[in-house]
Design a protein around this motif. Structure first.
Motif, PDB file in Angstrom:
ATOM      1  N   PRO A 156     -46.579 -52.984 -61.541  1.00  0.00           N
ATOM      2  CA  PRO A 156     -46.268 -52.878 -62.846  1.00  0.00           C
ATOM      3  C   PRO A 156     -47.424 -52.137 -63.747  1.00  0.00           C
ATOM      4  CG  PRO A 156     -45.990 -55.199 -62.234  1.00  0.00           C
ATOM      5  CD  PRO A 156     -46.725 -54.313 -60.893  1.00  0.00           C
ATOM      6  N   ARG A 166     -41.991 -47.907 -61.194  1.00  0.00           N
ATOM      7  CA  ARG A 166     -40.823 -48.770 -60.939  1.00  0.00           C
ATOM      8  C   ARG A 166     -40.721 -49.535 -62.151  1.00  0.00           C
ATOM      9  NH1 ARG A 166     -40.448 -51.068 -54.744  1.00  0.00           N
ATOM     10  NH2 ARG A 166     -39.222 -49.260 -53.926  1.00  0.00           N
ATOM     11  N   PRO A 186     -38.399 -53.044 -63.575  1.00  0.00           N
ATOM     12  CA  PRO A 186     -37.702 -54.218 -62.985  1.00  0.00           C
ATOM     13  C   PRO A 186     -36.008 -54.321 -63.464  1.00  0.00           C
ATOM     14  CG  PRO A 186     -38.906 -54.767 -65.046  1.00  0.00           C
ATOM     15  CD  PRO A 186     -39.324 -53.305 -64.699  1.00  0.00           C
ATOM     16  N   ASP A 242     -33.851 -55.467 -57.197  1.00  0.00           N
ATOM     17  CA  ASP A 242     -34.727 -55.792 -58.358  1.00  0.00           C
ATOM     18  C   ASP A 242     -35.618 -54.746 -58.915  1.00  0.00           C
ATOM     19  OD1 ASP A 242     -36.663 -55.531 -56.409  1.00  0.00           O
ATOM     20  OD2 ASP A 242     -37.443 -57.574 -56.520  1.00  0.00           O
ATOM     21  N   HIS A 243     -35.178 -53.557 -58.632  1.00  0.00           N
ATOM     22  CA  HIS A 243     -36.139 -52.294 -59.125  1.00  0.00           C
ATOM     23  C   HIS A 243     -35.372 -51.052 -59.119  1.00  0.00           C
ATOM     24  CE1 HIS A 243     -36.353 -51.516 -54.889  1.00  0.00           C
ATOM     25  NE2 HIS A 243     -36.520 -50.142 -55.198  1.00  0.00           N
ATOM     26  N   ASN A 298     -36.324 -46.819 -59.400  1.00  0.00           N
ATOM     27  CA  ASN A 298     -37.315 -45.813 -59.227  1.00  0.00           C
ATOM     28  C   ASN A 298     -37.122 -44.816 -60.370  1.00  0.00           C
ATOM     29  OD1 ASN A 298     -38.639 -46.851 -57.186  1.00  0.00           O
ATOM     30  ND2 ASN A 298     -37.378 -45.690 -55.620  1.00  0.00           N
ATOM     31  N   GLY A 353     -34.026 -46.834 -66.236  1.00  0.00           N
ATOM     32  CA  GLY A 353     -34.070 -48.374 -66.479  1.00  0.00           C
ATOM     33  C   GLY A 353     -32.889 -48.922 -67.208  1.00  0.00           C
ATOM     34  N   CYS A 370     -37.832 -54.281 -69.072  1.00  0.00           N
ATOM     35  CA  CYS A 370     -37.784 -53.108 -68.567  1.00  0.00           C
ATOM     36  C   CYS A 370     -38.193 -52.306 -69.609  1.00  0.00           C
ATOM     37  CB  CYS A 370     -36.266 -52.717 -68.326  1.00  0.00           C
ATOM     38  SG  CYS A 370     -36.093 -51.344 -67.322  1.00  0.00           S
ATOM     39  N   ASP A 400     -28.549 -48.983 -64.792  1.00  0.00           N
ATOM     40  CA  ASP A 400     -30.240 -48.944 -64.328  1.00  0.00           C
ATOM     41  C   ASP A 400     -30.550 -47.485 -64.456  1.00  0.00           C
ATOM     42  OD1 ASP A 400     -28.079 -48.529 -62.265  1.00  0.00           O
ATOM     43  OD2 ASP A 400     -29.569 -49.114 -60.678  1.00  0.00           O
ATOM     44  N   HIS A 418     -33.789 -45.846 -55.655  1.00  0.00           N
ATOM     45  CA  HIS A 418     -34.395 -47.225 -55.072  1.00  0.00           C
ATOM     46  C   HIS A 418     -35.274 -47.071 -53.784  1.00  0.00           C
ATOM     47  CE1 HIS A 418     -31.709 -49.163 -58.195  1.00  0.00           C
ATOM     48  NE2 HIS A 418     -30.751 -48.122 -57.788  1.00  0.00           N
TER      49      HIS A 418
END
Length: 350
Positions: free
Chosen positions: A23, A37, A39, A45-46, A48, A64, A70, A98, A263
């Motif tokens: 993080p 990355r 969340p 769960d991520h 890129n 994201g 995020c 995402d 991802h």
């Protein structure tokens, strides 16, 4: 997206950066390219994101979702590794939440949106189409899948997922890119190569120096992108589109290119990866065709496709992917279908 479990020789892919950034951190994966990355509130769960250094700031690849965790992670990335320098443009690989969720927020800070026309229009349309309850067309589509009665009843009574839940308002106006275009980002000259199947007109970027590929979700390691059919286009054939895209992209792939996926981990070995993606879905179609010795609904086709138990969290993606493979068999003449009295399609091997 489903793991690939078929037995095969040792993976020819290599992962030059085996540990993802933590993080608020970033890893320089190529000169002037940072990997971070963000969340996601789901099993995968991520997502890129990548920052390409410009003379006057940064270009950001994907964004994201529009959630508090995020947003906080993106702010930490901007304040830390990006040193507070402005994000001048946002390159969006495709329209999924995402990847576009915070594009509008960044545009509000002055960033230019760069993407394909289809990705922009889909994202903007779906962001504006907020629904409190599933419309009749969606319910009819769910019935066509043979969705189990309890799940159908629960979904009919619930607020469906809306793009507005995870995507900030999409700004009016963007810079369009299309297949074959050349674009300068981060001191590199890139060629736009578009794929389909996971998302229409999904933009990948191939560095003209043959060093780096921005793959988005079209080119992932270890998992295949979800190829789903949805109420907006119930007769879609994303499996055939994805396979055709793989064949189109294959001539531009080299073993040495560093692929930056949406991802999982950056990797090399793209020709082998594309071949594996093709083999994965062709194998799934063969298993599914063999399963259709008796009439089956999409709900009844999980076993040959996924080889594992599908829980509530994966059910929606799984049943949409099952229908995608059934549509592919049907439209290629390898299966026939008929409507059941309750509206479900029954598919049988031709």
């Amino acid at each position: 997206m489903r793991p690939e479990r078929a037995s095969r020789p040792p993976d020819p892919l290599r992962y030059p950066f085996p540990e993802p950034p933590g993080p608020g951190e970033a890893v320089e994966v190529a000169p002037g390219i940072l990997w971070a990355r963000l969340p996601l509130p789901m099993a995968l769960d991520h997502v890129n994101i990548y920052a390409l250094e410009e003379t006057d700031g940064w270009t950001l690849v994907d964004t994201g979702v529009n959630t508090a965790p995020c947003r906080a992670a993106l702010d930490a990335f901007r304040d830390g590794p990006l040193a507070g320098r402005p994000i001048r443009r946002v390159f969006l690989t495709h329209h999924h939440p995402d990847h576009v969720g915070l594009a509008g927020r960044l545009a509000g800070d002055g960033a230019e949106i760069v993407t394909t026309r289809t990705a922009y229009l889909y994202a903007r349309m779906l962001r504006l189409d907020e629904q409190a309850t599933p419309p009749p067309e969606t319910v009819r589509f769910w019935r066509s899948l043979g969705m189990d009665a309890d799940t159908l009843a629960e979904r009919q009574a619930s607020r469906p997922f809306n793009f507005a839940d995870a995507v900030a308002p999409i700004p009016l106006g963007f810079r369009r890119i299309a297949e074959g275009d050349r674009i300068d980002l981060g001191g590199r000259r890139w060629v736009v190569r578009c794929g389909d199947g996971h998302a229409p007109e999904h933009a990948c970027l191939f560095d003209e120096a043959a060093e780096v590929v921005i793959g988005g979700d079209q080119l992932l390691p270890t998992i295949s992108p979800n190829l789903g059919v949805h109420p907006t286009e119930p007769e879609a054939n994303p499996v055939a589109e994805f396979l055709a895209s793989c064949h189109r992209l294959a001539p531009h792939a080299t073993p040495e290119q560093l692929v930056l996926p949406g991802h999982k981990l950056p990797f090399t070995g793209l020709p082998a990866r594309i071949a594996a993606l093709i083999a994965n879905h062709e194998g799934a179609l063969e298993r599914l065709e063999a399963h259709l010795t008796e009439p089956r609904t999409a709900h009844e086709c999980f076993a040959p496709l996924f080889k594992r138990t599908i829980g509530p969290a994966e059910y929606g993606l799984a049943i949409s992917e099952a229908m995608a493979h059934l549509n592919c068999l049907h439209q290629s003449g390898r299966a026939v279908r008929r409507r059941r009295a309750d509206g479900a399609y029954l598919f049988s091997r031709s």
